[in-house]
Write a protein that holds these residues in place. Structure first.
Motif, PDB file in Angstrom:
ATOM      1  N   ILE A   1     121.484  65.913  89.027  1.00 23.96           N
ATOM      2  CA  ILE A   1     122.246  65.754  89.944  1.00 23.96           C
ATOM      3  C   ILE A   1     120.831  65.882  91.214  1.00 23.96           C
ATOM      4  O   ILE A   1     120.216  66.751  91.166  1.00 23.96           O
ATOM      5  CB  ILE A   1     123.076  67.000  90.509  1.00 23.96           C
ATOM      6  N   CYS A   2     120.867  64.738  92.318  1.00 18.61           N
ATOM      7  CA  CYS A   2     120.209  64.783  93.191  1.00 18.61           C
ATOM      8  C   CYS A   2     120.684  66.194  94.040  1.00 18.61           C
ATOM      9  O   CYS A   2     121.668  66.050  94.327  1.00 18.61           O
ATOM     10  CB  CYS A   2     120.495  63.531  93.817  1.00 18.61           C
ATOM     11  N   PRO A   3     119.646  66.815  94.561  1.00 19.28           N
ATOM     12  CA  PRO A   3     119.940  67.889  95.577  1.00 19.28           C
ATOM     13  C   PRO A   3     120.364  67.637  96.775  1.00 19.28           C
ATOM     14  O   PRO A   3     120.805  68.360  97.626  1.00 19.28           O
ATOM     15  CB  PRO A   3     118.587  68.673  95.558  1.00 19.28           C
ATOM     16  N   HIS A   4     120.116  66.295  97.064  1.00 23.59           N
ATOM     17  CA  HIS A   4     120.332  65.906  98.599  1.00 23.59           C
ATOM     18  C   HIS A   4     121.852  65.172  98.550  1.00 23.59           C
ATOM     19  O   HIS A   4     122.526  65.510  99.652  1.00 23.59           O
ATOM     20  CB  HIS A   4     119.276  64.815  98.832  1.00 23.59           C
ATOM     21  N   CYS A   5     122.076  64.350  97.847  1.00 23.75           N
ATOM     22  CA  CYS A   5     123.298  63.569  97.910  1.00 23.75           C
ATOM     23  C   CYS A   5     124.401  64.049  96.810  1.00 23.75           C
ATOM     24  O   CYS A   5     125.393  63.536  96.796  1.00 23.75           O
ATOM     25  CB  CYS A   5     123.192  62.358  97.962  1.00 23.75           C
ATOM     26  N   GLN A   6     123.996  64.782  95.849  1.00 25.19           N
ATOM     27  CA  GLN A   6     124.835  65.068  94.686  1.00 25.19           C
ATOM     28  C   GLN A   6     125.256  64.025  93.764  1.00 25.19           C
ATOM     29  O   GLN A   6     125.937  64.147  93.043  1.00 25.19           O
ATOM     30  CB  GLN A   6     125.938  66.042  95.092  1.00 25.19           C
TER      31      GLN A   6
ATOM     32  N   THR B   1     112.050  59.511  93.332  1.00 29.34           N
ATOM     33  CA  THR B   1     112.888  59.390  94.328  1.00 29.34           C
ATOM     34  C   THR B   1     114.235  59.073  93.987  1.00 29.34           C
ATOM     35  O   THR B   1     114.467  58.013  93.186  1.00 29.34           O
ATOM     36  CB  THR B   1     112.186  57.896  95.331  1.00 29.34           C
ATOM     37  N   CYS B   2     115.403  59.588  94.633  1.00 28.30           N
ATOM     38  CA  CYS B   2     116.676  59.457  94.236  1.00 28.30           C
ATOM     39  C   CYS B   2     116.949  57.835  94.581  1.00 28.30           C
ATOM     40  O   CYS B   2     116.765  57.603  95.670  1.00 28.30           O
ATOM     41  CB  CYS B   2     117.642  60.296  95.008  1.00 28.30           C
ATOM     42  N   GLN B   3     117.443  56.998  93.485  1.00 29.31           N
ATOM     43  CA  GLN B   3     117.795  55.724  93.935  1.00 29.31           C
ATOM     44  C   GLN B   3     118.993  55.326  94.687  1.00 29.31           C
ATOM     45  O   GLN B   3     119.391  54.393  95.033  1.00 29.31           O
ATOM     46  CB  GLN B   3     118.011  54.957  92.579  1.00 29.31           C
ATOM     47  N   ASN B   4     119.793  56.427  94.697  1.00 29.49           N
ATOM     48  CA  ASN B   4     121.029  56.508  95.668  1.00 29.49           C
ATOM     49  C   ASN B   4     120.719  56.525  97.129  1.00 29.49           C
ATOM     50  O   ASN B   4     121.263  55.923  97.893  1.00 29.49           O
ATOM     51  CB  ASN B   4     122.259  57.589  95.121  1.00 29.49           C
ATOM     52  N   CYS B   5     120.230  57.775  97.247  1.00 31.48           N
ATOM     53  CA  CYS B   5     119.923  58.133  98.966  1.00 31.48           C
ATOM     54  C   CYS B   5     118.347  57.927  99.362  1.00 31.48           C
ATOM     55  O   CYS B   5     118.166  58.432 100.593  1.00 31.48           O
ATOM     56  CB  CYS B   5     120.419  59.606  99.132  1.00 31.48           C
ATOM     57  N   HIS B   6     117.783  57.864  98.465  1.00 26.47           N
ATOM     58  CA  HIS B   6     116.041  57.526  98.716  1.00 26.47           C
ATOM     59  C   HIS B   6     115.350  58.840  99.010  1.00 26.47           C
ATOM     60  O   HIS B   6     114.318  58.742  99.682  1.00 26.47           O
ATOM     61  CB  HIS B   6     115.837  56.268  99.623  1.00 26.47           C
TER      62      HIS B   6
HETATM   63 ZN   LIG Z   1     120.041  61.414  96.652  1.00 28.96          ZN
END
Ligand SMILES: [Zn+2]
Length: 99
Positions: free
Chosen positions: A28-33, A3-8
């Motif tokens: 790089i997170c595919p959701h929030c970059q 789970t991305c720790q920035n945007c969850h």
């Molecule tokens: Zn993210």
């Protein structure tokens, strides 16, 4: 799954699998970059899983199988190990030390 720790945002297996094959420290997170880093604990755990087919060589030798059977089992175990590694990824916003 990680789970991305920035945007969850929960990464899919496919996303994680694709991002496993990068030599960069950050992914790089595919959701929030936002750049994410694999935690030290997850890195150690996934390394162990990746090497686990090698650990089966000794018990496998006890049965004295032919080289082709040994190779087939090793390749299958290696494929299984690679396929389950994404399940053990944990992400962090900061780069952690290697050990
Ligand atoms: Zn993210």
């Amino acid at each position: 799954m990680p789970t991305c720790q920035n945007c969850h945002f929960k990464w899919s297996w496919v996303t994680t699998f694709k991002r496993m094959f990068t030599f960069k420290a950050g992914i790089i997170c595919p959701h929030c970059q936002h750049t994410q880093y694999v935690t030290t604990k997850a890195r150690n755990r996934t390394s162990l899983i990746g090497m686990s087919p090698l650990f089966s060589l000794v018990p496998l030798s006890l049965f004295n199988p032919s080289i082709s059977i040994k190779l087939t089992i090793e390749v299958l175990l290696f494929i299984i190990a690679i396929l389950i590694v994404p399940l053990f990824y944990k992400l962090s916003n900061k780069e952690e030390p290697l050990f």
